[in-house]
Design a protein around this motif. Sequence first.
Motif, PDB file in Angstrom:
ATOM      1  N   PHE B  90       0.830  -1.212   0.000  1.00 17.85           N
ATOM      2  CA  PHE B  90       0.000   0.000   0.000  1.00 17.85           C
ATOM      3  C   PHE B  90       0.860   1.256   0.000  1.00 17.85           C
ATOM      4  N   LEU B  97       3.825   6.497   7.372  1.00 16.82           N
ATOM      5  CA  LEU B  97       4.944   5.801   8.005  1.00 16.82           C
ATOM      6  C   LEU B  97       4.741   5.841   9.511  1.00 16.82           C
ATOM      7  N   LEU B 109       8.842  -3.543   8.639  1.00 20.74           N
ATOM      8  CA  LEU B 109       7.572  -3.939   9.283  1.00 20.74           C
ATOM      9  C   LEU B 109       6.855  -5.133   8.639  1.00 20.74           C
ATOM     10  N   PRO B 110       6.607  -5.116   7.315  1.00 21.10           N
ATOM     11  CA  PRO B 110       5.868  -6.257   6.745  1.00 21.10           C
ATOM     12  C   PRO B 110       6.613  -7.581   6.912  1.00 21.10           C
ATOM     13  N   ARG B 157       8.682   0.047   1.663  1.00 18.84           N
ATOM     14  CA  ARG B 157       7.930  -0.803   2.587  1.00 18.84           C
ATOM     15  C   ARG B 157       6.881  -1.621   1.834  1.00 18.84           C
TER      16      ARG B 157
END
Lengths: 381, 229
Positions: B90, B97, B109-110, B157
């Motif tokens: 996304f 962020l 993060l993911p 990200r």
Amino acid sequence: MKYIPLVWSGLWRKRTRTILTFASIVVAFLLFGLLQGVNAAFGVGVQSSRLDRLYVQSRVSFTDPLPMGHLAQIQTVKGIDGISYANWFGGYYQDQKNFVFSYPVEAETYFALYPEIRIPPEQLQALLKTRTGALVGSELARKFGWKIGDKVPLKSQIWTHPDGTSDWVFDIVGIFDWPGDANQSRAFYFNHTYFDEGRAFGKGTVGWYIVHLADVTKGPEVGKAIDALFANSPNETKTQNEKESTQAFLRQFGDINFIVSSIIGAVFFTLLFLTGNTMMQSIRERLPEFAILKTLGFTDGAVLALVLAESLLLCLTAALIGLGLAALMFPYLKAFVGVLSLPLQVVSLGGGLAVLLALVIGGIPALKAKKLVIVDSLRGQ
Amino acid sequence: MALAVELRQVVKHYRRGKEMVEVLSGLDLAVPEGEFLAIMGPSGSGKTTVLNLIGGLDRANSGSVTVCGERIDSLNGAGLARWRSRHVGFIFQFYNLMPGLSAERNVELPLLLTHLSRAERKAHVDIALEVVGLSDRRRHKPSELSGGQQQRIAIARALVADPTLLICDEPTGDLDRQTADEILVLLQTLNRRQGKTIVMVTHDQKAADYASRQVHVDKGMLIAPEDRP
Ligand SMILES: Nc1ncnc2c1ncn2[C@@H]1O[C@H](COP(=O)(O)OP(=O)(O)OP(=O)(O)O)[C@@H](O)[C@H]1O
Ligand SMILES: [Mg+2]
């Protein structure tokens, strides 16, 4: 483990706020550790009391004296195989603040009733032979640097001589030990005869009688029989075992347990609102961030867990530091509580309390974060 | 050609008090794999709503939503969350962020949701940062980066878990022309070189021109460019 930076960054977003919250939890647990530690230390005293000794005191108040004539009558009660008596002395050494737990005792019989007191037989003999003799506890001797052969003056807060002075001079003839009980190792025993002859008033009375049970299970019956002897006399008695008597004694200083519980209760009640409110505010401010995490694929459950982890990290580390400080400070309280280290049960109780605190203050914000709907949050609702 | 996204007869309405607002009324949309699609349309026409349905952030009231070969309308909440983490990246107008985390932690993060080891995660993060050209800003917090840089971090990200589909809601809406063009070139490159399917909502015709196809949404329906008045 890999989530720790994430949890940490949440806590660290508003440093000042987190530090203040952290500090208040530390202080609360420091207080908890000290108070509960003192309380538990007193509890240890009560636990270690023996049930084979009964204390016969005045029914009115344990500071009221009993006639020495009671002795012969008590001895007639069945089930008794030893009796002695003692009195309050209220002594201090040189300065009022150097209070000494000092007791005139019937030395011939007293020490036989207290096998806990370790004393070389020749020193006990010396006490019996020396009118002004005194046996002092090892801790007390160490504190004032007393040795056998020293002449030691004590002043009494209660007892004066006929001339109005209250200086009593003793010859130290022995040093005893009470293993495992620092408080008792600070006591000071001397001859009741010397005491009774020297005092201006109260002659022929004793503070309390100590009775040894032939059968430890017969305590209640023997106690009742003794009290029945003096019922409706001017000097009624109240007979209790050591545990009851210790508790009653401690109660004179206020119900420590109750006071401690009240203080801790009040502190934690305040803490709950303070930190709960802060936690709520902190999570509410960061709801958009939790929406981001959910967008990235964090489940509702994972977000709930993150918030709880944050709350746990905060509460547990702060609590451990607080308890750690309490443990460090505890040895300095030794003089007061007579126990060297913070009891382990207090530490584990504190840990449990910290987890509970974390769940309570983290619970509602965690549910809020869990229920958060991504699209509403992205839309800024 | 296989379809990355297929919406059929999708109906979406919101309840506002007692009133029902129908945003999408039987929308059909097919996006082939490897396409860079731009969705345009007036404000309030339902563009974001469409993106949210494709990305599995929201649910349709009826109709079928098939993305990356999966009927995501039949997944439960946790299933949908896991699906998102594997298949979609996304990119939002305001970057979204995590302000408390450094650039590299944001990009990572993911990957926290995968079974990758620490070293593997680092390797993936390094590559993603390199793709967006911000390897040297890895330790910066979002507040220490420009808008364009923040958007690049957001793209890194979105890419890091190697999803097949990128969803962008006005990715250049907050950027100046030149920075916007750089971001669009980056998206175009990702589409052409790495074969990422991209669905992008934009108000900006210049941005839409970077896409390989444009569609317009109006009053909850798709309008092909040639049908437009
Ligand atoms: N949660 C909601 N509750 C009520 N109405 C909503 C909700 N979400 C969207 N809407 C309505 O649905 C319509 C479409 O919204 P959407 O955000 O998809 O539009 P958009 O095309 O993305 O507009 P913009 O270009 O301004 O971003 C709008 O009229 C909006 O008010
Ligand atoms: Mg929109």
